[in-house]
Design a protein around this motif. Sequence first.
Motif, PDB file in Angstrom:
ATOM      1  N   PRO A 215      39.134  29.948  49.887  1.00 42.44           N
ATOM      2  CA  PRO A 215      39.582  29.918  51.284  1.00 42.44           C
ATOM      3  C   PRO A 215      40.534  31.081  51.574  1.00 42.44           C
ATOM      4  O   PRO A 215      41.472  31.322  50.823  1.00 42.44           O
ATOM      5  N   GLU A 216      40.276  31.796  52.687  1.00 42.67           N
ATOM      6  CA  GLU A 216      41.149  32.912  53.042  1.00 42.67           C
ATOM      7  C   GLU A 216      41.127  33.122  54.549  1.00 42.67           C
ATOM      8  O   GLU A 216      40.114  32.891  55.219  1.00 42.67           O
ATOM      9  N   ILE A 217      42.257  33.561  55.062  1.00 37.32           N
ATOM     10  CA  ILE A 217      42.405  33.857  56.482  1.00 37.32           C
ATOM     11  C   ILE A 217      43.280  35.094  56.623  1.00 37.32           C
ATOM     12  O   ILE A 217      43.866  35.564  55.642  1.00 37.32           O
ATOM     13  N   THR A 221      45.305  34.386  62.237  1.00 36.47           N
ATOM     14  CA  THR A 221      44.492  33.172  62.394  1.00 36.47           C
ATOM     15  C   THR A 221      45.345  32.040  62.956  1.00 36.47           C
ATOM     16  O   THR A 221      46.488  31.833  62.527  1.00 36.47           O
ATOM     17  N   ASP A 225      42.664  26.835  63.139  1.00 38.17           N
ATOM     18  CA  ASP A 225      41.590  27.437  62.330  1.00 38.17           C
ATOM     19  C   ASP A 225      41.974  27.494  60.855  1.00 38.17           C
ATOM     20  O   ASP A 225      41.116  27.383  59.969  1.00 38.17           O
ATOM     21  N   GLU A 229      39.990  25.997  57.559  1.00 32.63           N
ATOM     22  CA  GLU A 229      39.708  26.753  56.336  1.00 32.63           C
ATOM     23  C   GLU A 229      40.258  26.026  55.103  1.00 32.63           C
ATOM     24  O   GLU A 229      39.618  26.015  54.048  1.00 32.63           O
ATOM     25  N   ARG A 232      37.817  23.328  54.395  1.00 39.51           N
ATOM     26  CA  ARG A 232      36.580  23.863  53.817  1.00 39.51           C
ATOM     27  C   ARG A 232      36.752  24.198  52.349  1.00 39.51           C
ATOM     28  O   ARG A 232      35.875  23.927  51.523  1.00 39.51           O
ATOM     29  N   GLY A 233      37.912  24.784  52.016  1.00 44.30           N
ATOM     30  CA  GLY A 233      38.139  25.193  50.629  1.00 44.30           C
ATOM     31  C   GLY A 233      38.320  24.028  49.673  1.00 44.30           C
ATOM     32  O   GLY A 233      37.947  24.103  48.506  1.00 44.30           O
ATOM     33  N   THR A 238      45.049  27.778  51.719  1.00 45.63           N
ATOM     34  CA  THR A 238      44.231  28.956  51.973  1.00 45.63           C
ATOM     35  C   THR A 238      45.098  30.190  51.772  1.00 45.63           C
ATOM     36  O   THR A 238      46.305  30.178  52.080  1.00 45.63           O
TER      37      THR A 238
END
Length: 327
Positions: A215-217, A221, A225, A229, A232-233, A238
């Motif tokens: 996970p990365e932003i 961001t 959001d 993320e 999701r990770g 993240t």
Amino acid sequence: MHQIMPSAKALDLARQVLRIEGDAVLALVDRIDGAFLQALALILNCQGRVIVSGMGKSGHVGRKIASTLASTGTPAYFVHPGEATHGDLGMITRDDVLIALSNSGESAELLTIVPIIKRQGAKLISITGKPQSSLAIESDVHLDAAVAQEACPLNLAPTASTTAALALGDALAIALLDSRGFGAEDFARSHPGGTIGRRLLTHVRDVMRAGPAVPEIVPETSVPDAILEISRGGIGMTAVVTSERQVIGIVTDGDLRRAFAKGQDLRTLSAADIMTRGPRSIGPDRLAVEAVEMMEQHKINQLPVVDPSGILLGALNMHDLFKAKVI
């Protein structure tokens, strides 16, 4: 069926056994002398293998000594003296060193093979409780493992004597380990299938999440959001990276809770507003156990994995280490 219940005497006897065996081992300390160094020299200069042999309880101890030697950098195996007289002597060569165990030093099976072994040029180290025994006299080096008494109340069952012989074998193995410069990675290579191997041979790169799984932003961001993320990770955080993917921070579940506790409107914030800056990270070539140590020391559950320039390569959390059985 009538049940037999142990008496309080059993506890006293058990404690006495431990005292006797402990004293037997401690008595060996003063016998670590020139003979011990000679035994080490024979094994260190051995061009072949170390063969360990013994009958009965001494044989069981011998198997353990051979196993310990082999796992700590000294190639060794056990040969049963009875089987040796029926063909297994062919397993012993002139380049080998034989360690023979017999408390009495008069084991007929061992004494039968000793002349043959010496005739072909192999060296003999004996561990006995009788320095004047036949086996001790025939040896190139004799190690005295005599005990004042057995722990058995009848002074018959091999107890203190086998414990002393085993301890002396361990002393040999560890002294050899140190003399050879045998290290943790060498030890792990001898134990690839066990917990020790996993702990010493598993690197961060072997267990980290990589590619799309990380996970990365970017700092701009929005927090909503960022939450998506993190979800999701599936590792509770993240990474926050620059356009060159250099890690400048992380956003964790804890960061979200702290921002919420302050009464901030998360919908209006960006990742840069709530992230933990300059987070702890680890390189992919570090041992996985170092990641565990870092997490435990700093009470964190996730780590970004970065290269020397701080570029994001992967990520891992404590669950990944549990799954890999590093912990």
